[in-house]
Motif scaffolding. Sequence first.
Motif, PDB file in Angstrom:
ATOM      1  N   HIS A   1       0.829  -1.204   0.000  1.00  0.00           N
ATOM      2  CA  HIS A   1       0.000   0.000   0.000  1.00  0.00           C
ATOM      3  C   HIS A   1       0.866   1.257   0.000  1.00  0.00           C
ATOM      4  CE1 HIS A   1      -3.516  -2.514   0.756  1.00  0.00           C
ATOM      5  NE2 HIS A   1      -2.849  -3.104   1.726  1.00  0.00           N
ATOM      6  N   THR A   2       1.689   1.380  -1.025  1.00  0.00           N
ATOM      7  CA  THR A   2       2.574   2.540  -1.114  1.00  0.00           C
ATOM      8  C   THR A   2       1.780   3.840  -1.202  1.00  0.00           C
ATOM      9  OG1 THR A   2       2.694   2.246  -3.530  1.00  0.00           O
ATOM     10  CG2 THR A   2       4.435   1.220  -2.178  1.00  0.00           C
ATOM     11  N   GLU A   3       0.571   3.787  -1.811  1.00  0.00           N
ATOM     12  CA  GLU A   3      -0.223   5.012  -1.943  1.00  0.00           C
ATOM     13  C   GLU A   3      -0.686   5.526  -0.592  1.00  0.00           C
ATOM     14  OE1 GLU A   3      -3.427   1.993  -1.497  1.00  0.00           O
ATOM     15  OE2 GLU A   3      -1.387   2.054  -2.303  1.00  0.00           O
ATOM     16  N   ILE A   4      -0.916   4.613   0.368  1.00  0.00           N
ATOM     17  CA  ILE A   4      -1.327   5.039   1.708  1.00  0.00           C
ATOM     18  C   ILE A   4      -0.163   5.696   2.428  1.00  0.00           C
ATOM     19  CG2 ILE A   4      -2.106   4.226   3.966  1.00  0.00           C
ATOM     20  CD1 ILE A   4      -3.814   2.167   2.566  1.00  0.00           C
ATOM     21  N   VAL A   5       1.024   5.129   2.274  1.00  0.00           N
ATOM     22  CA  VAL A   5       2.214   5.743   2.866  1.00  0.00           C
ATOM     23  C   VAL A   5       2.428   7.132   2.270  1.00  0.00           C
ATOM     24  CG1 VAL A   5       4.707   5.548   3.153  1.00  0.00           C
ATOM     25  CG2 VAL A   5       3.273   3.499   3.313  1.00  0.00           C
ATOM     26  N   GLU A   6       2.222   7.267   0.961  1.00  0.00           N
ATOM     27  CA  GLU A   6       2.373   8.575   0.309  1.00  0.00           C
ATOM     28  C   GLU A   6       1.344   9.564   0.829  1.00  0.00           C
ATOM     29  OE1 GLU A   6       2.112   7.675  -3.806  1.00  0.00           O
ATOM     30  OE2 GLU A   6       4.105   6.764  -3.905  1.00  0.00           O
ATOM     31  N   LEU A   7       0.110   9.103   1.043  1.00  0.00           N
ATOM     32  CA  LEU A   7      -0.926   9.965   1.611  1.00  0.00           C
ATOM     33  C   LEU A   7      -0.529  10.440   3.000  1.00  0.00           C
ATOM     34  CD1 LEU A   7      -4.334   8.246   0.697  1.00  0.00           C
ATOM     35  CD2 LEU A   7      -3.664  10.593   0.145  1.00  0.00           C
ATOM     36  N   ALA A   8      -0.011   9.514   3.815  1.00  0.00           N
ATOM     37  CA  ALA A   8       0.410   9.868   5.171  1.00  0.00           C
ATOM     38  C   ALA A   8       1.517  10.916   5.143  1.00  0.00           C
ATOM     39  CB  ALA A   8       0.875   8.624   5.920  1.00  0.00           C
ATOM     40  N   ASN A   9       2.464  10.728   4.258  1.00  0.00           N
ATOM     41  CA  ASN A   9       3.552  11.698   4.147  1.00  0.00           C
ATOM     42  C   ASN A   9       3.031  13.057   3.684  1.00  0.00           C
ATOM     43  OD1 ASN A   9       5.601   9.918   4.939  1.00  0.00           O
ATOM     44  ND2 ASN A   9       5.864   9.124   2.856  1.00  0.00           N
ATOM     45  N   ALA A  10       2.048  13.040   2.790  1.00  0.00           N
ATOM     46  CA  ALA A  10       1.510  14.289   2.243  1.00  0.00           C
ATOM     47  C   ALA A  10       0.812  15.125   3.305  1.00  0.00           C
ATOM     48  CB  ALA A  10       0.557  13.992   1.089  1.00  0.00           C
ATOM     49  N   VAL A  11       0.173  14.452   4.277  1.00  0.00           N
ATOM     50  CA  VAL A  11      -0.529  15.201   5.337  1.00  0.00           C
ATOM     51  C   VAL A  11       0.282  15.218   6.631  1.00  0.00           C
ATOM     52  CG1 VAL A  11      -2.821  14.827   4.375  1.00  0.00           C
ATOM     53  CG2 VAL A  11      -1.880  13.129   5.949  1.00  0.00           C
ATOM     54  N   ARG A  12       1.546  14.851   6.509  1.00  0.00           N
ATOM     55  CA  ARG A  12       2.496  14.928   7.617  1.00  0.00           C
ATOM     56  C   ARG A  12       2.095  14.075   8.820  1.00  0.00           C
ATOM     57  NH1 ARG A  12       4.420  21.307   7.552  1.00  0.00           N
ATOM     58  NH2 ARG A  12       5.083  21.307   5.363  1.00  0.00           N
ATOM     59  N   VAL A  13       1.688  12.860   8.525  1.00  0.00           N
ATOM     60  CA  VAL A  13       1.384  11.886   9.570  1.00  0.00           C
ATOM     61  C   VAL A  13       2.616  11.005   9.780  1.00  0.00           C
ATOM     62  CG1 VAL A  13      -0.010   9.842  10.128  1.00  0.00           C
ATOM     63  CG2 VAL A  13      -1.092  11.870   9.136  1.00  0.00           C
ATOM     64  N   ALA A  14       2.987  10.779  11.009  1.00  0.00           N
ATOM     65  CA  ALA A  14       4.165   9.960  11.304  1.00  0.00           C
ATOM     66  C   ALA A  14       3.934   8.517  10.881  1.00  0.00           C
ATOM     67  CB  ALA A  14       4.477  10.016  12.800  1.00  0.00           C
ATOM     68  N   VAL A  15       4.837   7.971  10.087  1.00  0.00           N
ATOM     69  CA  VAL A  15       4.743   6.585   9.612  1.00  0.00           C
ATOM     70  C   VAL A  15       5.726   5.739  10.415  1.00  0.00           C
ATOM     71  CG1 VAL A  15       5.021   5.042   7.641  1.00  0.00           C
ATOM     72  CG2 VAL A  15       4.111   7.366   7.298  1.00  0.00           C
ATOM     73  N   ARG A  16       5.211   4.660  11.014  1.00  0.00           N
ATOM     74  CA  ARG A  16       6.044   3.824  11.885  1.00  0.00           C
ATOM     75  C   ARG A  16       5.886   2.359  11.490  1.00  0.00           C
ATOM     76  NH1 ARG A  16       7.196   7.565  15.872  1.00  0.00           N
ATOM     77  NH2 ARG A  16       5.627   9.190  16.177  1.00  0.00           N
ATOM     78  N   LEU A  17       6.979   1.727  11.132  1.00  0.00           N
ATOM     79  CA  LEU A  17       6.972   0.302  10.811  1.00  0.00           C
ATOM     80  C   LEU A  17       6.957  -0.518  12.091  1.00  0.00           C
ATOM     81  CD1 LEU A  17       9.561  -0.004   7.902  1.00  0.00           C
ATOM     82  CD2 LEU A  17       7.065   0.079   7.745  1.00  0.00           C
ATOM     83  N   CYS A  18       6.260  -1.655  12.058  1.00  0.00           N
ATOM     84  CA  CYS A  18       6.224  -2.526  13.237  1.00  0.00           C
ATOM     85  C   CYS A  18       6.077  -3.976  12.803  1.00  0.00           C
ATOM     86  CB  CYS A  18       5.076  -2.124  14.166  1.00  0.00           C
ATOM     87  SG  CYS A  18       3.453  -2.156  13.412  1.00  0.00           S
ATOM     88  N   THR A  19       6.368  -4.866  13.714  1.00  0.00           N
ATOM     89  CA  THR A  19       6.215  -6.293  13.428  1.00  0.00           C
ATOM     90  C   THR A  19       4.745  -6.684  13.514  1.00  0.00           C
ATOM     91  OG1 THR A  19       6.456  -6.901  15.755  1.00  0.00           O
ATOM     92  CG2 THR A  19       8.488  -6.735  14.437  1.00  0.00           C
ATOM     93  N   ASP A  20       4.418  -7.846  12.990  1.00  0.00           N
ATOM     94  CA  ASP A  20       3.046  -8.358  13.079  1.00  0.00           C
ATOM     95  C   ASP A  20       2.626  -8.497  14.538  1.00  0.00           C
ATOM     96  OD1 ASP A  20       2.684  -8.606  10.317  1.00  0.00           O
ATOM     97  OD2 ASP A  20       3.611 -10.592  10.274  1.00  0.00           O
ATOM     98  N   GLU A  21       3.567  -8.939  15.385  1.00  0.00           N
ATOM     99  CA  GLU A  21       3.265  -9.126  16.799  1.00  0.00           C
ATOM    100  C   GLU A  21       2.907  -7.800  17.460  1.00  0.00           C
ATOM    101  OE1 GLU A  21       5.339 -10.977  20.845  1.00  0.00           O
ATOM    102  OE2 GLU A  21       6.578 -10.392  19.130  1.00  0.00           O
ATOM    103  N   VAL A  22       3.644  -6.754  17.153  1.00  0.00           N
ATOM    104  CA  VAL A  22       3.371  -5.435  17.717  1.00  0.00           C
ATOM    105  C   VAL A  22       2.015  -4.922  17.244  1.00  0.00           C
ATOM    106  CG1 VAL A  22       4.034  -2.999  17.565  1.00  0.00           C
ATOM    107  CG2 VAL A  22       5.736  -4.717  18.147  1.00  0.00           C
ATOM    108  N   LEU A  23       1.724  -5.057  15.960  1.00  0.00           N
ATOM    109  CA  LEU A  23       0.454  -4.567  15.433  1.00  0.00           C
ATOM    110  C   LEU A  23      -0.716  -5.298  16.090  1.00  0.00           C
ATOM    111  CD1 LEU A  23      -0.350  -2.428  13.311  1.00  0.00           C
ATOM    112  CD2 LEU A  23      -0.792  -4.320  11.751  1.00  0.00           C
TER     113      LEU A  23
END
Length: 275
Positions: free
Chosen positions: A66-88
């Motif tokens: 979902h690269t488009e969602i990451v791009e949307l988040a960056n466009a509205v200055r939302v912090a993007v944080r990667l996590c493991t499946d267990e963390v999510l």
Amino acid sequence: MTTDLPLLSNARSDRVRSVRSLGRRAVRQRVGRFVVEGPQAVRELLSYAGHAASDLYLTSSAAERHTEIVELANAVRVAVRLCTDEVLAAMTDTSHPQGMIAVAEPVHVPLEEALGAVTGRDNPASRLFVVVLTNVRDPGNAGTVLRAADAFGAAAVLVSDASVDIYNPKVVRSTVGSLFHLPVSVGAPVPDLLEACRAAGLRVLAADGTGETSLPEVDLSAPHAWVMGNEAWGLEPEVRDLCDDVVSIPIVRAESLNLAMAATVCLHASSSAAR
């Protein structure tokens, strides 16, 4: 690039516990945050209410899909944080949060503003009606009604103080993003909601199986408000008495329709009358 971001891997961290705690109403009300789960809902949040979003948590595989969602988040200055499946999984109350969640501030609006969406001069004919939820307690029903209101062009949804919290994770999931598409007002007592609707020039229609007026007989071409009751006992007599008419849906064989189905039928009728 998301691959350059640090990976959240500790499922017992304070951050994870903090997000997880948003599953409780008291915490949501205290901190003014709620959780949005899944790609579709997160996409709608970022597209229609990006100003309300603060953090996006997603797995590496979800970020690749979902690269488009990451791009949307960056466009509205939302912090993007990667996590493991267990963390999510530890952040939510579902076993499969579909690879991502977002944290956001409430998006509801004041009652006057919500009703302004139907009384404004530039309002299209397809948005001449609103939905009023009174004592609706089931999260799935509330979310489904809100989704139907969005689908059939309602101007707004008004949720009484005695109804379920619209930021309950189950409600948010059930709306599949519709929560961010139309004005939603919460927290007013039912009499105040109906009085406000009438003051705004809306005819107040109770949707109830006891109604002597059949849905096909109702003139839905003028601005109106559909008043929906509790899943178990419907609308209380005193609420029906405050309405201009009590409308029932003709049924061929089944004993009754549940709240979400009845609301969908009524809203479809309103949408059809506006065309």
